[in-house]
Design an enzyme around this catalytic site. Structure first.
Site, PDB file in Angstrom:
ATOM      1  N   HIS A 244      -1.773   7.688  31.399  1.00 18.66           N
ATOM      2  CA  HIS A 244      -1.471   6.467  32.162  1.00 18.66           C
ATOM      3  C   HIS A 244      -2.273   6.417  33.471  1.00 18.66           C
ATOM      4  O   HIS A 244      -2.779   5.367  33.838  1.00 18.66           O
ATOM      5  CB  HIS A 244       0.022   6.390  32.495  1.00 18.66           C
ATOM      6  CG  HIS A 244       0.853   5.766  31.410  1.00 18.66           C
ATOM      7  ND1 HIS A 244       0.637   4.488  30.949  1.00 18.66           N
ATOM      8  CD2 HIS A 244       1.918   6.234  30.716  1.00 18.66           C
ATOM      9  CE1 HIS A 244       1.534   4.205  30.010  1.00 18.66           C
ATOM     10  NE2 HIS A 244       2.327   5.251  29.842  1.00 18.66           N
TER      11      HIS A 244
ATOM     12  N   CYS B 292       6.291   4.223  24.346  1.00 24.56           N
ATOM     13  CA  CYS B 292       5.937   3.981  25.748  1.00 24.56           C
ATOM     14  C   CYS B 292       6.765   2.809  26.275  1.00 24.56           C
ATOM     15  O   CYS B 292       6.905   1.806  25.574  1.00 24.56           O
ATOM     16  CB  CYS B 292       4.440   3.660  25.829  1.00 24.56           C
ATOM     17  SG  CYS B 292       3.855   3.384  27.508  1.00 24.56           S
ATOM     18  N   LEU B 293       7.288   2.947  27.473  1.00 23.95           N
ATOM     19  CA  LEU B 293       8.120   1.883  28.047  1.00 23.95           C
ATOM     20  C   LEU B 293       7.313   0.618  28.308  1.00 23.95           C
ATOM     21  O   LEU B 293       7.876  -0.466  28.445  1.00 23.95           O
ATOM     22  CB  LEU B 293       8.792   2.366  29.342  1.00 23.95           C
ATOM     23  CG  LEU B 293       9.768   3.536  29.168  1.00 23.95           C
ATOM     24  CD1 LEU B 293      10.305   3.994  30.526  1.00 23.95           C
ATOM     25  CD2 LEU B 293      10.913   3.181  28.236  1.00 23.95           C
TER      26      LEU B 293
ATOM     27  N   GLY C  31       9.413   9.880  30.734  1.00 18.76           N
ATOM     28  CA  GLY C  31       8.315   9.924  31.700  1.00 18.76           C
ATOM     29  C   GLY C  31       8.008   8.522  32.176  1.00 18.76           C
ATOM     30  O   GLY C  31       8.269   7.542  31.472  1.00 18.76           O
TER      31      GLY C  31
ATOM     32  N   HIS D 110       0.766  12.316  27.750  1.00 19.83           N
ATOM     33  CA  HIS D 110       0.992  10.871  27.668  1.00 19.83           C
ATOM     34  C   HIS D 110       0.992  10.240  29.072  1.00 19.83           C
ATOM     35  O   HIS D 110       0.336   9.225  29.302  1.00 19.83           O
ATOM     36  CB  HIS D 110       2.321  10.603  26.933  1.00 19.83           C
ATOM     37  CG  HIS D 110       2.689   9.159  26.827  1.00 19.83           C
ATOM     38  ND1 HIS D 110       2.692   8.474  25.634  1.00 19.83           N
ATOM     39  CD2 HIS D 110       3.059   8.251  27.776  1.00 19.83           C
ATOM     40  CE1 HIS D 110       3.042   7.205  25.866  1.00 19.83           C
ATOM     41  NE2 HIS D 110       3.273   7.050  27.157  1.00 19.83           N
ATOM     42  N   GLU D 111       1.712  10.867  30.003  1.00 20.68           N
ATOM     43  CA  GLU D 111       1.784  10.313  31.366  1.00 20.68           C
ATOM     44  C   GLU D 111       0.445  10.450  32.088  1.00 20.68           C
ATOM     45  O   GLU D 111       0.050   9.563  32.836  1.00 20.68           O
ATOM     46  CB  GLU D 111       2.903  10.998  32.174  1.00 20.68           C
ATOM     47  CG  GLU D 111       4.302  10.792  31.627  1.00 20.68           C
ATOM     48  CD  GLU D 111       4.634   9.351  31.285  1.00 20.68           C
ATOM     49  OE1 GLU D 111       4.216   8.429  32.019  1.00 20.68           O
ATOM     50  OE2 GLU D 111       5.290   9.133  30.252  1.00 20.68           O
TER      51      GLU D 111
ATOM     52  N   GLN E 205       2.883   1.925  35.663  1.00 22.24           N
ATOM     53  CA  GLN E 205       3.947   1.241  34.922  1.00 22.24           C
ATOM     54  C   GLN E 205       4.913   0.496  35.845  1.00 22.24           C
ATOM     55  O   GLN E 205       5.750  -0.280  35.382  1.00 22.24           O
ATOM     56  CB  GLN E 205       4.719   2.235  34.054  1.00 22.24           C
ATOM     57  CG  GLN E 205       3.856   2.809  32.934  1.00 22.24           C
ATOM     58  CD  GLN E 205       4.665   3.713  32.037  1.00 22.24           C
ATOM     59  OE1 GLN E 205       4.894   4.873  32.356  1.00 22.24           O
ATOM     60  NE2 GLN E 205       5.126   3.189  30.920  1.00 22.24           N
TER      61      GLN E 205
HETATM   62 NI    NI Z   1       3.849   5.467  28.430  1.00 21.15          NI
END
Ligand code: NI
Length: 183
Positions: A142, A96-97, A45, A138-139, A50
């Site tokens: 964000h 998480c990226l 995701g 999770h997304e 991000q």
């Molecule tokens: Ni994330």
């Protein structure tokens, strides 16, 4: 085009993101770049903050989590709203990226109902559960300015402080393009 991924400590990751209109400039290209960026970093995701944009947009492809049941589970969420979150909480190891190298168990409810626009700006209302719900939760966080580390205990957070500071300073080991908040 692969875009740099904003890292922990960047203020854009803490913004309450704003809805977009169908005439948002180069939206198709933006979505395609987000997928490319996500795949390049082996993520499931990626949310707009991000890549530095405080808008209500995220993409997911959950296939790597379950190559049989989630085959081709690739979706775009525009102006998403979580209208229901229910069921028992369950622990799942999240990463998480924007927070490379850190993975922790997070407890979240098992079922959600989302109202969103798809990539064609067609309104969808869909319920999801288990792992798919988890990726979306999770997304969704964000675009609400939240990160999975916010759910950790004060003790756990204290233990991770140094590593989080390293990420913010660009000292974490990452094998994809990142945007460091402070050098
Ligand atoms: Ni994330």
């Amino acid at each position: 085009m692969i875009l740099p991924i904003t890292q922990y400590g960047d203020t854009v990751l803490r913004k309450l993101c704003t809805p977009i209109m169908a005439d948002y400039p180069n939206l198709k290209e933006l979505i395609s770049n987000m997928f490319e960026t996500m795949y390049n970093a082996s993520g499931v995701g990626l949310a707009a903050p991000q890549i530095g944009l405080p808008i209500r947009l995220f993409v997911i492809d959950a296939e790597p989590l379950d190559e049989i049941n989630l085959k081709g589970f690739k979706k775009v969420f525009i102006n998403a709203k979580m209208i229901e979150e229910k069921g028992d909480k369950w622990a799942y190891n999240e990463g998480c990226l924007s927070i490379p190298g850190i993975r922790e168990d997070v407890n979240r409810k098992e079922q959600i109902t989302m109202e969103y626009l798809d990539e064609n700006f067609v309104k969808q209302t869909v319920s999801y559960n288990a792992k798919i719900a988890r990726v979306i939760q999770h997304e969704y966080d964000h675009i609400e300015g939240k990160l999975f580390v916010d759910y950790l205990s004060p003790l756990k957070k204290e233990m991770l402080k140094g590593r989080l500071a390293d990420i913010t300073r660009g000292k974490a080991e990452v094998d994809y393009k990142v945007k460091i908040p402070r050098r």
